[in-house]
Design an enzyme around this catalytic site. Structure first.
Site, mmCIF file in Angstrom:
data_model
loop_
_atom_site.group_PDB
_atom_site.id
_atom_site.type_symbol
_atom_site.label_atom_id
_atom_site.label_comp_id
_atom_site.label_asym_id
_atom_site.label_seq_id
_atom_site.Cartn_x
_atom_site.Cartn_y
_atom_site.Cartn_z
ATOM 1 N N GLN A 1 -11.440 94.799 100.123
ATOM 2 C CA GLN A 1 -10.908 94.328 98.838
ATOM 3 C C GLN A 1 -10.483 92.864 98.911
ATOM 4 O OE1 GLN A 1 -11.189 96.285 96.335
ATOM 5 N NE2 GLN A 1 -10.118 95.130 94.761
ATOM 6 N N GLU B 1 -12.850 114.810 116.839
ATOM 7 C CA GLU B 1 -11.777 115.375 117.681
ATOM 8 C C GLU B 1 -10.693 116.052 116.836
ATOM 9 O OE1 GLU B 1 -10.583 113.652 121.290
ATOM 10 O OE2 GLU B 1 -12.336 112.355 121.432
ATOM 11 N N GLY C 1 -16.313 90.230 96.656
ATOM 12 C CA GLY C 1 -17.763 90.487 96.718
ATOM 13 C C GLY C 1 -18.316 90.302 98.120
ATOM 14 N N GLY D 1 -17.278 124.040 114.063
ATOM 15 C CA GLY D 1 -16.715 122.701 114.252
ATOM 16 C C GLY D 1 -15.217 122.809 114.431
ATOM 17 N N SER D 2 -14.498 122.884 113.285
ATOM 18 C CA SER D 2 -13.040 123.025 113.357
ATOM 19 C C SER D 2 -12.662 124.316 114.076
ATOM 20 C CB SER D 2 -12.444 123.038 111.946
ATOM 21 O OG SER D 2 -12.758 121.829 111.282
ATOM 22 N N ILE E 1 -23.162 115.497 119.346
ATOM 23 C CA ILE E 1 -22.668 115.164 120.683
ATOM 24 C C ILE E 1 -22.873 113.673 120.978
ATOM 25 C CG2 ILE E 1 -22.713 115.790 123.129
ATOM 26 C CD1 ILE E 1 -21.850 118.028 120.984
ATOM 27 N N THR F 1 -10.357 117.255 112.521
ATOM 28 C CA THR F 1 -10.168 116.555 111.244
ATOM 29 C C THR F 1 -8.672 116.386 110.955
ATOM 30 O OG1 THR F 1 -10.100 118.633 110.023
ATOM 31 C CG2 THR F 1 -12.287 117.621 110.319
HETATM 32 C C1 LIG Z 1 -19.943 110.672 114.867
HETATM 33 C C2 LIG Z 1 -19.494 112.000 115.433
HETATM 34 C C3 LIG Z 1 -19.279 112.132 116.792
HETATM 35 C C4 LIG Z 1 -18.906 113.379 117.326
HETATM 36 N N1 LIG Z 1 -18.804 113.530 118.689
HETATM 37 C C5 LIG Z 1 -18.618 114.775 119.204
HETATM 38 C C6 LIG Z 1 -18.717 115.002 120.612
HETATM 39 O O1 LIG Z 1 -18.944 114.066 121.395
HETATM 40 N N2 LIG Z 1 -18.585 116.281 121.081
HETATM 41 C C7 LIG Z 1 -18.342 117.337 120.246
HETATM 42 O O2 LIG Z 1 -18.234 118.465 120.729
HETATM 43 N N3 LIG Z 1 -18.223 117.156 118.905
HETATM 44 C C8 LIG Z 1 -18.366 115.902 118.361
HETATM 45 N N4 LIG Z 1 -18.299 115.704 116.995
HETATM 46 C C9 LIG Z 1 -17.999 116.846 116.125
HETATM 47 C C10 LIG Z 1 -16.650 116.749 115.418
HETATM 48 O O3 LIG Z 1 -15.618 116.973 116.336
HETATM 49 C C11 LIG Z 1 -16.684 117.771 114.266
HETATM 50 O O4 LIG Z 1 -17.568 117.253 113.292
HETATM 51 C C12 LIG Z 1 -15.318 118.006 113.655
HETATM 52 O O5 LIG Z 1 -14.478 118.672 114.554
HETATM 53 C C13 LIG Z 1 -15.391 118.809 112.362
HETATM 54 O O6 LIG Z 1 -16.218 119.920 112.487
HETATM 55 P P1 LIG Z 1 -17.354 120.187 111.360
HETATM 56 O O7 LIG Z 1 -18.121 118.922 111.231
HETATM 57 O O8 LIG Z 1 -18.101 121.413 111.745
HETATM 58 O O9 LIG Z 1 -16.563 120.413 110.022
HETATM 59 P P2 LIG Z 1 -15.960 121.824 109.507
HETATM 60 O O10 LIG Z 1 -15.151 122.449 110.563
HETATM 61 O O11 LIG Z 1 -17.032 122.615 108.857
HETATM 62 O O12 LIG Z 1 -14.963 121.296 108.386
HETATM 63 C C14 LIG Z 1 -15.381 120.950 107.040
HETATM 64 C C15 LIG Z 1 -14.122 120.689 106.225
HETATM 65 O O13 LIG Z 1 -13.309 121.886 106.168
HETATM 66 C C16 LIG Z 1 -11.998 121.575 106.631
HETATM 67 N N5 LIG Z 1 -11.426 122.720 107.334
HETATM 68 C C17 LIG Z 1 -12.022 123.511 108.281
HETATM 69 N N6 LIG Z 1 -11.174 124.435 108.731
HETATM 70 C C18 LIG Z 1 -10.007 124.236 108.084
HETATM 71 C C19 LIG Z 1 -8.732 124.866 108.112
HETATM 72 N N7 LIG Z 1 -8.456 125.892 108.928
HETATM 73 N N8 LIG Z 1 -7.754 124.388 107.294
HETATM 74 C C20 LIG Z 1 -8.012 123.331 106.473
HETATM 75 N N9 LIG Z 1 -9.192 122.710 106.400
HETATM 76 C C21 LIG Z 1 -10.173 123.146 107.193
HETATM 77 C C22 LIG Z 1 -12.179 120.390 107.561
HETATM 78 O O14 LIG Z 1 -10.964 119.678 107.753
HETATM 79 C C23 LIG Z 1 -13.245 119.595 106.826
HETATM 80 O O15 LIG Z 1 -12.654 118.823 105.812
HETATM 81 C C24 LIG Z 1 -18.653 114.472 116.450
HETATM 82 C C25 LIG Z 1 -18.842 114.314 115.064
HETATM 83 C C26 LIG Z 1 -19.283 113.106 114.552
HETATM 84 C C27 LIG Z 1 -19.537 112.999 113.071
#
Ligand SMILES: Cc1cc2nc3c(=O)[nH]c(=O)nc-3n(C[C@H](O)[C@H](O)[C@H](O)COP(=O)(O)OP(=O)(O)OC[C@H]3O[C@@H](n4cnc5c(N)ncnc54)[C@H](O)[C@@H]3O)c2cc1C
Length: 379
Positions: A336, A363, A340, A131-132, A157, A365
């Site tokens: 808030q 896009e 209620g 993800g990240s 996605i 975190t």
């Molecule tokens: C409703 C929704 C729509 C989405 N739409 C799309 C889309 O259209 N296309 C697409 O490709 N993706 C999409 N995503 C994916 C989204 O971009 C990812 O969920 C996001 O980038 C985070 O990745 P992850 O969920 O794997 O979390 P992780 O990367 O596993 O992160 C988990 C936690 O660890 C923290 N963390 C991770 N690495 C670090 C670091 N180096 N330093 C500090 N903290 C860190 C993060 O900030 C987070 O708090 C979507 C997600 C959702 C929920």
């Protein structure tokens, strides 16, 4: 420096606002409760000619700029986070990269239907295991004669089950890191494309979030966007624009929550007076208004810099970070203010609160935005 919006921008914003108030606001809670993607709303947005706001007229777009696109996205967010999210994913993630990185033939075949609103776009970067750290992906694309064969799973996605095209990132050169990633235009009708999950979420349930499986999906050479190995660079540029739209969406969600709270505070009476006249409630509303104004300024600054062709990595990341955080804070305070009633689904603030949370995750975190901003400072 002139902070007045150009006439054309105001006109588009006002037209979209009127449509949102009349057609989207009345169904916003219903589509959330029913987890229903409102295809009819997107047909209407196509009629309004806003499905390709920042895409050139040559390819069926409105020929507007990033600022105009941010204004439209904010208006959608002000009434429905779900519609705003599906719209932003369609424009900045699913459509704009084809204009920026595609050939004329690809723009004609894939961008035109997106920009006119005949089909919806999606963008598949995230995977179950990445993800990240998005470049650490497992999806591969191997060349076989004059075809590419794609295998992998993409996670979360947006729009994947309602899209006419999906831009898929895959590794074309294993071991080459950032330089080994490429982008492909995939048609959900292609053999080997399957939507395996549509997620239930804490909010934004009218915007479909899907897992997709790509199994021996064969596509011709001309589905490669740009050159092999350019996929990561394209991703960074795409997110520079995308983050501005998430900032705008966040501002819209905050604005919708604030308006609901302000109206309520002027009508609801306790201890013989409207609750908005209590210092504590008034101060909450003033803080909301201040935060929204600040985040909107930052968002517009980033959009104008983008339109001027400047490097916007810092500004788009900062706008997204600030706007997403204030969006959640403002929406929480709006709950808030309604007490209620704010906790019930008869009133909008709870929906804005649930929707706003995603803005701090999608896009990139907030933690990743801080990482990007630290890097921009040389840290
Ligand atoms: C409703 C929704 C729509 C989405 N739409 C799309 C889309 O259209 N296309 C697409 O490709 N993706 C999409 N995503 C994916 C989204 O971009 C990812 O969920 C996001 O980038 C985070 O990745 P992850 O969920 O794997 O979390 P992780 O990367 O596993 O992160 C988990 C936690 O660890 C923290 N963390 C991770 N690495 C670090 C670091 N180096 N330093 C500090 N903290 C860190 C993060 O900030 C987070 O708090 C979507 C997600 C959702 C929920």
């Amino acid at each position: 420096m002139d902070f007045t919006l150009p006439d054309e921008h105001r006109m588009i914003r006002d037209t979209v606002r009127e449509f949102c108030d009349e057609e989207i606001e009345p169904i916003a809670q219903e589509i959330e409760d029913e987890h229903r993607f409102p295809a009819e709303v997107f047909d209407d947005l196509a009629e309004l000619d806003v499905m390709g706001v920042p895409v050139s007229e040559e390819y069926g777009g409105l020929g507007g700029d990033q600022l105009m696109y941010a204004l439209v996205t904010e208006e959608l967010g002000r009434v429905s986070g779900s519609i705003g999210l599906s719209y932003a994913a369609h424009v900045s993630l699913g459509s704009k990269p084809i204009e920026l990185f595609g050939t004329d033939e690809q723009r004609e075949r894939w961008l035109e239907p997106l920009a006119t609103g005949d089909s919806l776009g999606a963008w598949a970067l995230t995977e179950p295991g990445s993800g990240s750290d998005a470049s650490d992906m497992d999806t591969t694309a191997e060349k076989d004669g004059d075809e590419w064969v794609i295998n992998g799973t993409k996670q979360f996605i947006t729009n994947a089950n309602v899209a006419g095209s999906v831009l898929v990132k895959a590794v074309t050169e294993p071991g080459a890191g950032y330089d080994g990633i490429s982008t492909f235009v995939v048609d959900p009708e292609d053999d080997g494309f399957e939507v395996t999950t549509v997620w239930d979420k804490m909010g934004l349930n009218a915007s479909p979030t899907c897992e997709i499986q790509l199994s021996d999906l064969r596509i011709p050479e001309d589905r490669l966007l740009g050159e092999p190995g350019e996929g990561w660079d394209q991703t960074k540029k795409t997110l520079d624009g995308g983050r501005i739209s998430i900032a705008a969406l966040s501002v819209g969600i905050a604005q919708g929550a604030f308006e609901a709270a302000l109206e309520y505070a002027q009508e609801r009476e306790q201890f013989g007076q409207p609750i908005g006249e209590f210092d504590a409630v008034r101060d909450m509303l003033v803080a909301m208004d201040r935060k929204i104004e600040r985040a909107r300024l930052l968002t517009h600054k980033a959009a104008v810099a983008y339109d001027n062709g400047e490097d916007v990595t810092r500004l788009s990341s900062m706008a997204k970070l600030d706007a997403s955080e204030i969006s959640r804070e403002v929406a929480e305070d709006a709950v808030q203010v309604l007490g209620g009633y704010g906790y019930t689904t008869d009133f909008a603030p709870q929906r804005f609160f649930r929707d706003a949370k995603l803005m701090e995750i999608g896009e990139g975190t907030s933690e990743i935005q801080r990482l990007v901003l630290g890097r921009e400072l040389g840290l």
